[in-house]
Design a protein around this motif. Structure first.
Motif, mmCIF file in Angstrom:
data_model
loop_
_atom_site.group_PDB
_atom_site.id
_atom_site.type_symbol
_atom_site.label_atom_id
_atom_site.label_comp_id
_atom_site.label_asym_id
_atom_site.label_seq_id
_atom_site.Cartn_x
_atom_site.Cartn_y
_atom_site.Cartn_z
ATOM 1 N N GLY A 46 0.771 -1.222 -0.023
ATOM 2 C CA GLY A 46 -0.050 -0.023 -0.087
ATOM 3 C C GLY A 46 1.064 1.296 -0.183
ATOM 4 N N HIS A 47 0.492 2.034 0.966
ATOM 5 C CA HIS A 47 1.435 3.430 1.525
ATOM 6 C C HIS A 47 1.174 4.452 0.426
ATOM 7 C CE1 HIS A 47 4.298 5.551 3.422
ATOM 8 N NE2 HIS A 47 5.069 5.534 2.577
ATOM 9 N N THR A 48 1.451 4.052 -1.096
ATOM 10 C CA THR A 48 1.053 5.254 -2.039
ATOM 11 C C THR A 48 -0.087 5.940 -2.429
ATOM 12 O OG1 THR A 48 0.932 3.631 -3.927
ATOM 13 C CG2 THR A 48 3.360 4.158 -3.262
ATOM 14 N N HIS A 49 -1.250 5.007 -1.829
ATOM 15 C CA HIS A 49 -2.686 5.323 -2.256
ATOM 16 C C HIS A 49 -2.914 5.055 -3.522
ATOM 17 C CE1 HIS A 49 -3.121 7.742 1.871
ATOM 18 N NE2 HIS A 49 -2.596 6.572 2.020
ATOM 19 N N ARG A 50 -2.289 5.036 -4.434
ATOM 20 C CA ARG A 50 -2.578 4.675 -6.012
ATOM 21 C C ARG A 50 -2.586 3.044 -6.252
ATOM 22 N NH1 ARG A 50 1.634 8.332 -5.957
ATOM 23 N NH2 ARG A 50 2.771 6.746 -6.820
ATOM 24 N N PRO A 51 -3.645 2.725 -7.021
ATOM 25 C CA PRO A 51 -3.696 1.344 -7.531
ATOM 26 C C PRO A 51 -2.425 1.187 -8.503
ATOM 27 C CG PRO A 51 -5.915 2.323 -7.548
ATOM 28 C CD PRO A 51 -4.990 3.376 -7.427
ATOM 29 N N ALA A 52 -1.842 -0.075 -8.511
ATOM 30 C CA ALA A 52 -0.855 -0.585 -9.288
ATOM 31 C C ALA A 52 -0.603 -1.752 -9.500
ATOM 32 C CB ALA A 52 0.558 -0.011 -8.630
ATOM 33 N N LEU A 53 -0.154 -2.237 -10.455
ATOM 34 C CA LEU A 53 0.083 -3.627 -10.859
ATOM 35 C C LEU A 53 1.091 -3.817 -11.978
ATOM 36 C CD1 LEU A 53 -0.421 -6.762 -10.886
ATOM 37 C CD2 LEU A 53 -2.217 -6.227 -12.591
ATOM 38 N N GLU A 54 2.397 -4.341 -11.572
ATOM 39 C CA GLU A 54 3.268 -4.435 -12.283
ATOM 40 C C GLU A 54 4.167 -5.824 -12.165
ATOM 41 O OE1 GLU A 54 7.195 -1.721 -11.554
ATOM 42 O OE2 GLU A 54 5.429 -0.705 -11.811
ATOM 43 N N GLU A 55 5.148 -6.139 -12.874
ATOM 44 C CA GLU A 55 5.911 -7.132 -12.780
ATOM 45 C C GLU A 55 7.466 -6.809 -12.964
ATOM 46 O OE1 GLU A 55 7.132 -11.642 -14.636
ATOM 47 O OE2 GLU A 55 5.648 -10.614 -15.369
ATOM 48 N N GLN A 56 8.258 -7.370 -11.768
ATOM 49 C CA GLN A 56 9.560 -7.127 -11.882
ATOM 50 C C GLN A 56 10.431 -8.377 -11.481
ATOM 51 O OE1 GLN A 56 11.491 -3.709 -9.774
ATOM 52 N NE2 GLN A 56 9.948 -2.328 -10.610
ATOM 53 N N ASN A 57 11.269 -8.700 -12.235
ATOM 54 C CA ASN A 57 12.213 -9.965 -11.918
ATOM 55 C C ASN A 57 11.152 -11.208 -11.619
ATOM 56 O OD1 ASN A 57 14.427 -8.473 -12.709
ATOM 57 N ND2 ASN A 57 14.461 -7.907 -10.473
ATOM 58 N N GLY A 58 10.191 -11.503 -12.503
ATOM 59 C CA GLY A 58 9.310 -12.497 -12.215
ATOM 60 C C GLY A 58 8.480 -12.539 -10.876
ATOM 61 N N VAL A 59 8.538 -11.231 -10.062
ATOM 62 C CA VAL A 59 7.350 -10.876 -9.208
ATOM 63 C C VAL A 59 6.417 -10.039 -9.500
ATOM 64 C CG1 VAL A 59 7.291 -10.235 -6.717
ATOM 65 C CG2 VAL A 59 9.249 -11.298 -7.506
ATOM 66 N N LEU A 60 5.048 -10.605 -9.346
ATOM 67 C CA LEU A 60 3.887 -9.496 -9.632
ATOM 68 C C LEU A 60 3.702 -8.619 -8.421
ATOM 69 C CD1 LEU A 60 1.429 -12.217 -10.781
ATOM 70 C CD2 LEU A 60 2.369 -10.199 -12.116
ATOM 71 N N LEU A 61 3.796 -7.465 -8.500
ATOM 72 C CA LEU A 61 3.678 -6.436 -7.633
ATOM 73 C C LEU A 61 2.202 -5.761 -7.640
ATOM 74 C CD1 LEU A 61 7.081 -4.758 -8.403
ATOM 75 C CD2 LEU A 61 6.440 -6.132 -6.358
ATOM 76 N N PHE A 62 1.517 -5.659 -6.722
ATOM 77 C CA PHE A 62 -0.064 -5.071 -6.517
ATOM 78 C C PHE A 62 -0.109 -4.460 -5.369
ATOM 79 C CE2 PHE A 62 -4.527 -5.638 -5.462
ATOM 80 C CZ PHE A 62 -4.934 -5.303 -6.743
ATOM 81 N N ASN A 63 -0.838 -3.314 -5.840
ATOM 82 C CA ASN A 63 -1.330 -2.032 -4.833
ATOM 83 C C ASN A 63 -2.717 -1.835 -4.959
ATOM 84 O OD1 ASN A 63 -1.876 0.345 -3.232
ATOM 85 N ND2 ASN A 63 0.226 1.014 -3.433
ATOM 86 N N PRO A 64 -3.592 -2.159 -3.833
ATOM 87 C CA PRO A 64 -4.817 -2.007 -4.258
ATOM 88 C C PRO A 64 -5.315 -0.444 -4.230
ATOM 89 C CG PRO A 64 -4.456 -2.585 -2.019
ATOM 90 C CD PRO A 64 -3.116 -2.717 -2.724
ATOM 91 N N GLY A 65 -4.316 0.395 -3.915
ATOM 92 C CA GLY A 65 -4.940 1.900 -3.744
ATOM 93 C C GLY A 65 -5.365 2.083 -2.314
ATOM 94 N N ALA A 66 -5.893 3.138 -2.075
ATOM 95 C CA ALA A 66 -6.501 3.359 -0.802
ATOM 96 C C ALA A 66 -7.946 3.013 -0.631
ATOM 97 C CB ALA A 66 -6.083 4.965 -0.448
#
Length: 156
Positions: A109-129
């Motif tokens: 979380g922390h950024t309050h912005r929804p996000a989805l991306e992949e880096q080095n085979g890891v899916l990174l997901f932020n649901p947003g605030a």
């Protein structure tokens, strides 16, 4: 298996209740910090709820860990609030921390912005605030099956 992913309620326990009520078929709720008292209130109200929590930078005097690991449906999730991994400056540090633990997905979380991306085979997901106190509330859904995961952002 469906997981509800929420973060940053900041005192808006009503928004948390709404998201849980809307996604009643979720097997578990993963709360990513900044509003841990809201999550504790919800757990007290609904003791059968499977709730996984970590603390955020605004969660003072609480005993929840800053990060954790949990396996669901053959996928290992690393989850954290994100402030300890400098997520406002990029996701490389978070991706590295997840990869070191053999996690396939990292929730933050922390950024309050929804996000989805992949880096080095890891899916990174932020649901947003999730908090609706200063705008739209956002949350996330993870659908896990046979060792794969698909993420979706939703609005309250």
């Amino acid at each position: 298996m469906k997981l509800l992913i929420v973060s940053d309620t900041h005192g808006d326990v009503r928004a948390l209740r709404r998201a849980v009520d809307r996604e009643q078929d979720a097997a578990a709720v993963i709360f990513l910090g900044d509003g841990l008292r809201d999550a504790e209130t919800l757990q007290d109200e609904r003791p059968a709820l499977r709730l996984y929590t970590v603390r955020g930078n605004c969660d003072l005097a609480v005993s929840a860990p800053p990060f954790a690991l949990a396996p669901f449906g053959g996928v290992l999730f690393f989850y954290t609030h994100g402030h300890l991994y400098s997520v406002k400056s990029g996701l490389t540090e978070l991706a590295g921390a997840a990869a070191q633990r053999d996690a396939q997905a990292a929730l933050f979380g922390h950024t309050h912005r929804p996000a989805l991306e992949e880096q080095n085979g890891v899916l990174l997901f932020n649901p947003g605030a999730l908090s609706t106190l200063s705008g739209e509330g956002h949350y996330g859904i993870a659908m896990v099956q046979d060792g794969t995961v698909a993420f979706e952002h939703r609005k309250l």
